[in-house]
Design a protein around this motif. Sequence first.
Motif, mmCIF file in Angstrom:
data_model
loop_
_atom_site.group_PDB
_atom_site.id
_atom_site.type_symbol
_atom_site.label_atom_id
_atom_site.label_comp_id
_atom_site.label_asym_id
_atom_site.label_seq_id
_atom_site.Cartn_x
_atom_site.Cartn_y
_atom_site.Cartn_z
ATOM 1 N N HIS A 196 6.815 3.191 0.572
ATOM 2 C CA HIS A 196 5.363 3.227 0.822
ATOM 3 C C HIS A 196 4.826 4.658 0.893
ATOM 4 C CE1 HIS A 196 6.555 3.991 5.011
ATOM 5 N NE2 HIS A 196 5.362 4.540 5.107
ATOM 6 N N CYS A 219 7.224 0.346 -4.569
ATOM 7 C CA CYS A 219 6.472 1.594 -4.387
ATOM 8 C C CYS A 219 4.991 1.241 -4.411
ATOM 9 C CB CYS A 219 6.780 2.582 -5.520
ATOM 10 S SG CYS A 219 6.359 1.949 -7.160
ATOM 11 N N ASN A 220 4.138 2.179 -3.999
ATOM 12 C CA ASN A 220 2.727 2.060 -4.304
ATOM 13 C C ASN A 220 2.588 2.344 -5.785
ATOM 14 O OD1 ASN A 220 1.347 2.064 -1.515
ATOM 15 N ND2 ASN A 220 2.658 3.889 -1.410
ATOM 16 N N PHE A 221 1.786 1.571 -6.476
ATOM 17 C CA PHE A 221 1.537 1.979 -7.864
ATOM 18 C C PHE A 221 0.157 1.607 -8.355
ATOM 19 C CE2 PHE A 221 3.565 -2.226 -8.753
ATOM 20 C CZ PHE A 221 2.620 -2.773 -9.617
ATOM 21 N N ILE A 235 -6.015 10.465 -7.351
ATOM 22 C CA ILE A 235 -5.283 9.885 -6.215
ATOM 23 C C ILE A 235 -4.760 11.022 -5.349
ATOM 24 C CG2 ILE A 235 -3.184 8.635 -5.532
ATOM 25 C CD1 ILE A 235 -3.558 6.859 -8.019
ATOM 26 N N ALA A 243 -7.549 12.693 -3.415
ATOM 27 C CA ALA A 243 -7.979 11.898 -2.266
ATOM 28 C C ALA A 243 -6.938 11.918 -1.156
ATOM 29 C CB ALA A 243 -8.238 10.454 -2.712
ATOM 30 N N VAL A 249 -8.853 11.776 2.661
ATOM 31 C CA VAL A 249 -8.832 10.421 3.184
ATOM 32 C C VAL A 249 -8.796 10.396 4.714
ATOM 33 C CG1 VAL A 249 -6.326 10.091 3.124
ATOM 34 C CG2 VAL A 249 -7.822 8.164 2.608
ATOM 35 N N TYR A 251 -8.917 4.248 -5.371
ATOM 36 C CA TYR A 251 -7.620 3.668 -5.025
ATOM 37 C C TYR A 251 -6.922 4.550 -3.989
ATOM 38 C CZ TYR A 251 -2.592 2.788 -5.460
ATOM 39 O OH TYR A 251 -1.276 2.565 -5.189
ATOM 40 N N GLY A 252 -7.034 5.854 -4.185
ATOM 41 C CA GLY A 252 -6.387 6.804 -3.275
ATOM 42 C C GLY A 252 -6.940 6.748 -1.868
ATOM 43 N N GLY A 253 -8.135 6.218 -1.716
ATOM 44 C CA GLY A 253 -8.613 5.968 -0.366
ATOM 45 C C GLY A 253 -9.971 6.500 0.018
ATOM 46 N N ILE A 277 -5.145 1.216 1.880
ATOM 47 C CA ILE A 277 -5.008 2.530 1.269
ATOM 48 C C ILE A 277 -3.529 2.862 1.154
ATOM 49 C CG2 ILE A 277 -5.422 4.991 1.688
ATOM 50 C CD1 ILE A 277 -8.115 4.231 2.849
ATOM 51 N N PRO A 278 -3.105 3.311 -0.020
ATOM 52 C CA PRO A 278 -1.678 3.591 -0.184
ATOM 53 C C PRO A 278 -1.208 4.671 0.796
ATOM 54 C CG PRO A 278 -2.947 4.441 -2.056
ATOM 55 C CD PRO A 278 -3.872 3.601 -1.242
ATOM 56 N N THR A 279 0.006 4.532 1.220
ATOM 57 C CA THR A 279 0.723 5.415 2.157
ATOM 58 C C THR A 279 0.334 5.175 3.615
ATOM 59 O OG1 THR A 279 -0.675 7.403 2.225
ATOM 60 C CG2 THR A 279 0.882 7.247 0.387
ATOM 61 N N GLY A 328 2.435 1.659 6.166
ATOM 62 C CA GLY A 328 3.755 1.243 5.706
ATOM 63 C C GLY A 328 3.766 0.149 4.655
ATOM 64 N N LEU A 329 2.619 -0.127 4.055
ATOM 65 C CA LEU A 329 2.565 -1.124 2.984
ATOM 66 C C LEU A 329 2.679 -0.452 1.635
ATOM 67 C CD1 LEU A 329 -0.593 -3.167 4.057
ATOM 68 C CD2 LEU A 329 1.807 -3.720 4.502
ATOM 69 N N GLU A 330 3.156 -1.198 0.652
ATOM 70 C CA GLU A 330 3.025 -0.706 -0.715
ATOM 71 C C GLU A 330 1.795 -1.350 -1.334
ATOM 72 O OE1 GLU A 330 6.470 -2.173 -0.267
ATOM 73 O OE2 GLU A 330 6.841 -0.271 0.760
ATOM 74 N N VAL A 331 0.893 -0.486 -1.794
ATOM 75 C CA VAL A 331 -0.369 -0.966 -2.330
ATOM 76 C C VAL A 331 -0.341 -0.820 -3.849
ATOM 77 C CG1 VAL A 331 -2.863 -0.668 -2.274
ATOM 78 C CG2 VAL A 331 -1.486 -0.131 -0.241
ATOM 79 N N VAL A 332 -0.658 -1.896 -4.533
ATOM 80 C CA VAL A 332 -0.566 -1.844 -5.985
ATOM 81 C C VAL A 332 -1.924 -2.109 -6.617
ATOM 82 C CG1 VAL A 332 1.793 -2.705 -5.826
ATOM 83 C CG2 VAL A 332 -0.086 -4.280 -6.296
ATOM 84 N N ALA A 333 -2.054 -1.677 -7.843
ATOM 85 C CA ALA A 333 -3.248 -1.963 -8.634
ATOM 86 C C ALA A 333 -2.767 -2.117 -10.062
ATOM 87 C CB ALA A 333 -4.245 -0.820 -8.525
ATOM 88 N N GLY A 362 0.325 -8.346 -7.659
ATOM 89 C CA GLY A 362 -0.061 -7.278 -8.580
ATOM 90 C C GLY A 362 0.924 -7.059 -9.701
#
Lengths: 287, 287, 574, 574
Positions: B41, B61-63, B78, B81, B270, C260-262, C412-414, C417-422, C431
């Motif tokens: 993450h 991962c985040n993607f 990204i 931000a 952010v 996406y980055g927040g 928001i990614p990071t 502790g979640l993995e956020v996808v798009a 996703g």
Amino acid sequence: MTVKIEDFQNDFSIAWCPGCGNFPILNAVKQALVDLKLRPHEVILVSGIGQAAKLPHYMRCNFFNGLHGRALPVATAIRIANSKAPVIVIGGDGDTYGEGGNHFLHAVRRNINITLITHNNQVFGLTRGQASPTTERGFVTKVQTHGVFLTPLNPLTIALALEAPFVARGFAGDGKHLTALIQEAITFEGFSLVDVLQPCVSYDRVHTFQWYKDRVYELKEGNYEPSDLMAAIQKSREWGDRIPTGIFYRNPERLSFEQHSPVLKDGPLVQRRLDISRVQKVIDSFF
Amino acid sequence: MTVKIEDFQNDFSIAWCPGCGNFPILNAVKQALVDLKLRPHEVILVSGIGQAAKLPHYMRCNFFNGLHGRALPVATAIRIANSKAPVIVIGGDGDTYGEGGNHFLHAVRRNINITLITHNNQVFGLTRGQASPTTERGFVTKVQTHGVFLTPLNPLTIALALEAPFVARGFAGDGKHLTALIQEAITFEGFSLVDVLQPCVSYDRVHTFQWYKDRVYELKEGNYEPSDLMAAIQKSREWGDRIPTGIFYRNPERLSFEQHSPVLKDGPLVQRRLDISRVQKVIDSFF
Amino acid sequence: MADERNIMVAGAAGQGMQTIGFILGKVMIRAGFEVFAMQDNESRIRGGHNFFQIRISKKPVRASSTPLHVLIALNQESIERHSKEVDPSGIIIFDSEKCQVSGEDGRFFGLPLERLAIEEGGNRIFENSVATGATLAFLGLDFQKLEDFLKAFFAEKADTVEGNLKAAMAGYDAVVKKKDAFAELRINPEKSEPKMFISGHEAVAIGALAAGCQFMSAYPMSPSTSIMMYLAGKADDFDMVVEQAEDEIAAINLAIGASYGGVRSMTATSGGGFSLMVEAFGLAGVSETPLVLVEAQRPGPATGLPTRTEQADLLFVLHASQGEFPRVILAPGTAREAFYDTIKAFDLAEKYQVPVVLLTDQFLADSYFAESRFDLSDVHIDRHLLEEKKAKALKAYKRYEITDSGVSPRAIPTAFGLEVVADSHEHDEYGHITEDPHMRKQMVDKRARKMKGLAGELGPPERIGNQKSEFLLVGWGSTYGAMAEAIEILNKQGISVGGVRLRDLWPFPTEQMTEILSDGQKWAAVENNATGQLARLIQMETQKKPEGMILKYDGRPFMPGEIVENFRKEMVGK
Amino acid sequence: MADERNIMVAGAAGQGMQTIGFILGKVMIRAGFEVFAMQDNESRIRGGHNFFQIRISKKPVRASSTPLHVLIALNQESIERHSKEVDPSGIIIFDSEKCQVSGEDGRFFGLPLERLAIEEGGNRIFENSVATGATLAFLGLDFQKLEDFLKAFFAEKADTVEGNLKAAMAGYDAVVKKKDAFAELRINPEKSEPKMFISGHEAVAIGALAAGCQFMSAYPMSPSTSIMMYLAGKADDFDMVVEQAEDEIAAINLAIGASYGGVRSMTATSGGGFSLMVEAFGLAGVSETPLVLVEAQRPGPATGLPTRTEQADLLFVLHASQGEFPRVILAPGTAREAFYDTIKAFDLAEKYQVPVVLLTDQFLADSYFAESRFDLSDVHIDRHLLEEKKAKALKAYKRYEITDSGVSPRAIPTAFGLEVVADSHEHDEYGHITEDPHMRKQMVDKRARKMKGLAGELGPPERIGNQKSEFLLVGWGSTYGAMAEAIEILNKQGISVGGVRLRDLWPFPTEQMTEILSDGQKWAAVENNATGQLARLIQMETQKKPEGMILKYDGRPFMPGEIVENFRKEMVGK
Ligand SMILES: Cc1ncc(C[n+]2csc(CCOP(=O)(O)OP(=O)(O)O)c2C)c(N)n1
Ligand SMILES: Cc1ncc(C[n+]2csc(CCOP(=O)(O)OP(=O)(O)O)c2C)c(N)n1
Ligand code: SF4
Ligand code: SF4
Ligand SMILES: [Mg+2]
Ligand SMILES: [Mg+2]
């Protein structure tokens, strides 16, 4: 019938600022064509959008004034269709290296026999003074409020990194030299780049005609051999107190798109006519 | 808490061809993250479209899997931000140097602190085997029926022509070396390129693992100093019987976008909150 | 005493019409007038012919009008082009030593503008101030207002203030001497609350600031560039990054990345740039990434008329990009609306995870409006994100969870502790790429369900004037002011006309418009385009067809009088 | 004996379904059957699950159908996925040594495909031929047909012919031994004229050849790439250059350049690529450069489902690009139509100097049709250029001369001693930039006038079946075949249904459609999309609203039976 520079005159009024570096480039283009004994209807100019890109409107010629950044693909295919006509692309630095950056890379790779003249004024003129890809570091604008901090794109180095076979730099303040460069670029068989140092008197108070005059020097054959690619790359990186102009690299060995293409070898596409019996044969093949 | 490679495992099924060079690259990416003690993450992968670009789906991962050719601008923002997170771009050669060519030029110029890993298989894999910008001359496909005759785009040379501060080449057949390169690229402060020689077993019968194995050699510090830009350009042009891999150029002096930007100096965007009184002041200024 | 005056400053690009026009507008608004000002510029940096037209009035105005009462002609061409637009009682100020006028026309008032500027102000650049001073005097206004403003405006440059003031005073005095000759022109302001003098795009920009926008990427393109320019000047104060992109494709992908980055993010462009953004517009749609996009229309096709105005991108924006996905289109008609619509755009974009388009145009963008103070008390920023507590309790995070509202939990990614996808493919709830037909259908339906929620967020069509009128004018966006005024005029002329104005265009208020148009009133669309795009949209949505079309597509905005005239031609007798 | 059979070849990508499917189709058509074949592929090169479905029939067929009669299952997954689609009387051919089946299902017919391939053909790659031979036997067809075709198909490779034939014969023999068990499956062809076996995009490509197209530029994108691939193989023979562009923006600008340069040219892409072409699409519009563009639809938004089908770009293509200008949209429904529409597209593009879009989709593109010989006797190429004699007589050449038809004289640069210009701004008659409001209006009107001429060139909506039916189905493009067949089925079921099919979509046949829809029939739109785009267009143009919608948007094409079923749900009782 001799061609005179007046033959290229038209009466459309010019919208550039008085004193702009575009005027001498316009003159040089016309003069180069005159010197090459080309008449207005024999040459095709292609441009995008920007101050530079208005140039074709200011002289008699065939022209295609297309979209911002998109002159190169249009010009490439005009040349493919009509592969006897000299095709000249007129672009701005934003036009060619910003919006049109990808086409620049790939037009060089194609090595189509066209000439690209970039009016490099280090600024977006028509949209009122934002930084362009070639703007020097530190230049402050209303958008780049802390000064540009991106690395300026050096069009010569990039072209050379792609092994462009004809790479030159001119200066709007030296019309005679510029005319000679353009002339040679047009006659060169393959893709030719003439990047022109062009002062913008409205948005750049630093890079004036004088600023350039104090710095430019001509690469003279004899002192400089434009046949070594690595040397050309090295030379292309010289910028500061001394700025070289002239032909950085010339490689007549590399075959052009036209020379490679099996179809174009037989002459311009525009002169051929379809033989309908060939279609019939293709249809037969589906049975 | 230690991170293990299994932490990056997911159960989504992989659509690559058996034996494809993409598999070892996937492994190297994961291993590099493990070695850097990053957890799934904490890292953001960004990709476009193509075989290579599916990679983020194949690990935890985040993607952001966006459009063909458009990963770099997405990744750039990204990172702007969220300027603490490691951002890794995964691209194909068509993706990055064809459709995305313009972004490649300008991402390098911005020198944003992201890592670009290009799976360079010299072919459009996902669309079934057309030439890509890096395809070698002579390669015949169903579109390039007479073989490619465009000059292959050398991504390393282009990046260097733009003064990219970290330029490396890896080989999918040497996972350990590749892992090390990726690791160093991620930790490097600024834009880093790792172009990876990746055999496509379905569409390229020439550039097999073995073909590369017979040719690649590692640039070893000591024998090769990756601090001289011109030397790096020269080295980047070596291709044939011997193909160098490793770090061609490294310039830690050049400031990154994040280091330059006055706003990012105070930490990631952010994490900041709007102070509404500032808006009030702006409104006042219109009276 | 008359209710309003129209002032035009005309000359070549580079002669400073914008500055003098802006100063006049500010002084008038501070004097207590209502003001509306528009700009008419050619696509060049020097030379050619431009003008800045200011209308001052005792009652609110949101459009320009004719005839002119004061023409400041900064060159010969301006005299020739615009004299005929000046009222018989009006005045034409020109440089008596540089321009020539023929005939015995009492409207001409020559002054040696340049000479006075040099003699009094010490520099020829102050010639515009001479004309400004003269204008003030003609209108019978207090010089003090100008003095106060110039002192504030050029606060840091004492020399400039001094020169301007002396030059202006010279112009003022020259007129005051002939006081009675032009008594007809004088106008008295009402006392009113202080107002903002703000352009449409300035309002968009500060709307973005008020919404907490922290990232803006764009590639310069008229008439959208003003937003980037304004924001760049404020970025440092607002923890914002403004990034000039290498092209529009990068611009929109950057904006999507930042979102996406927040952070809240936006981009702005005109139709040509939007064309290049179309693919990524769909990316925002399918990846459900919030995006605010300003499409500042100018006349096309292609390069068209770069510095002029049109409303011809409505159906394009509505249908742009392959496939089908929800979007929002807002079309503010004034600076005030532009401010609030921008804030709303950011809110809807995040609440529904959709792209939101603010459809402006050159006329709205560059025109100055007099507006009461923008009130921030109702402005609250809600990011509509997955809450940390909920996030921590999740077993598996489904970024594209199928929900009744169509909206899935966004993180928001990071963080957390979640993995956020798009993802840009059709995907499953996690996703990941899917080709499953059932999942595909479910995802299309999920996204489409957002339209329902969105419909509830939008304002209804605005009724203007008498709801039971015989005729109805229907318009949208920047024609609002001119149309509303035309309706007033027509009613005064004894023709019973009401109006409907659409500001929130999509999701379309189908029910309400169907109801409105079922009353049997004859209606006409008023649009700055050639094909009647709103009319066509209404046909599509309500199956109602207009009886007439009042269209203008020469690159210039409507004046109320033109609508009146065209209405009489098109509709009366129908 | 039955009238038709459905055959499916299913397996993983890379197992050669396309070849075996193609061979089966060819053999069947040569045997005298009508054939329709569709492809269903995942977006990957190896593995996953794909199939090729062939319908053979005694009467013309233009859609796939269920149930299956023969399933060639090349792997275990294919058995599991498709067994349930196989008719009780049908047969499932599988490799008895590599796959497992459970239960006592008489449909299963195991053969050691791979072993036979090796033993008989000498190489495992011939395993598909074993299955092909078996299929032929099941259908009671003559082996000779296969032998003849394989000999022709692999003409230059004697080894391959040999191996294939031996393997096929092994499969054939294995079945013939059990002759009577499957007698029900046998089918006899009618004797009919020889037919072409051709896919939608092959037809587009050869249409382009027949139209004299000499330049094609594209950037690969499914499902459009097949056109470029086909043309590249023919380029040398047709004085044609096929150029792979660096991106779609280059692709369309190249095509425009070639057209201006003097040859007929085209580009092809899918929705995502078209998104990137939108700006230059407007360039073709305003510069009045002829352009033929194939938009091969696939499901969006954005990347969507790359290898699947949808019809969701109609309204996008219709409104794409800033500003307003004429365009043409043609949506062929069969390979034959695709061929003739392509020729027509080139003609209209040059006659009216407009961009013409061929709107295809993956289903049309990749499906194979049985078509009578394409007749070239009516195909004449007229370039619609300024004649040399007229050119020489001109005083001044006005490229954008204002004419009644809206069409101005077009010449090729460097010919005739004229200077030929093209411009992306608003321009005067000479092609020079103008900002004049009157010229602007005249140019917009001039371009718009082309719509009138164009309307006269297009075909009317096609009526299907009974014109006085109770219900009406309305469709467009590739759903044609399935819709027409559904109408037939419904009528057989005693429900009175007719149809209307739009092939020439824009300029829209407003009058004709208004008339058709004024008859009081209840109508439903049949569309491969989620929002009913044709229905919406009809509403816009005729103010008629459908009573129902038969929509499918899971990435798969309609089968006739699905339309029938949905029709009964949606419409019957309405
Ligand atoms: C797609 C698109 N984006 C943006 C613009 C606006 N635009 C016109 S010219 C220009 C840049 C001009 O800079 P340059 O190319 O350097 O030319 P110059 O005016 O300096 O000669 C821009 C951004 C446009 N016309 N089209
Ligand atoms: C705008 C757009 N154009 C074209 C495509 C089709 N497309 C998908 S992947 C690809 C090229 C793949 O080549 P590369 O980037 O080298 O990746 P690889 O598959 O070889 O890893 C193309 C052209 C697309 N998805 N989007
Ligand atoms: S803005 Fe600069 S480049 Fe443009 S015309 Fe004026 S001086 Fe020349
Ligand atoms: S086509 Fe080539 S690159 Fe793509 S998955 Fe297969 S082997 Fe790998
Ligand atoms: Mg420039
Ligand atoms: Mg590749």
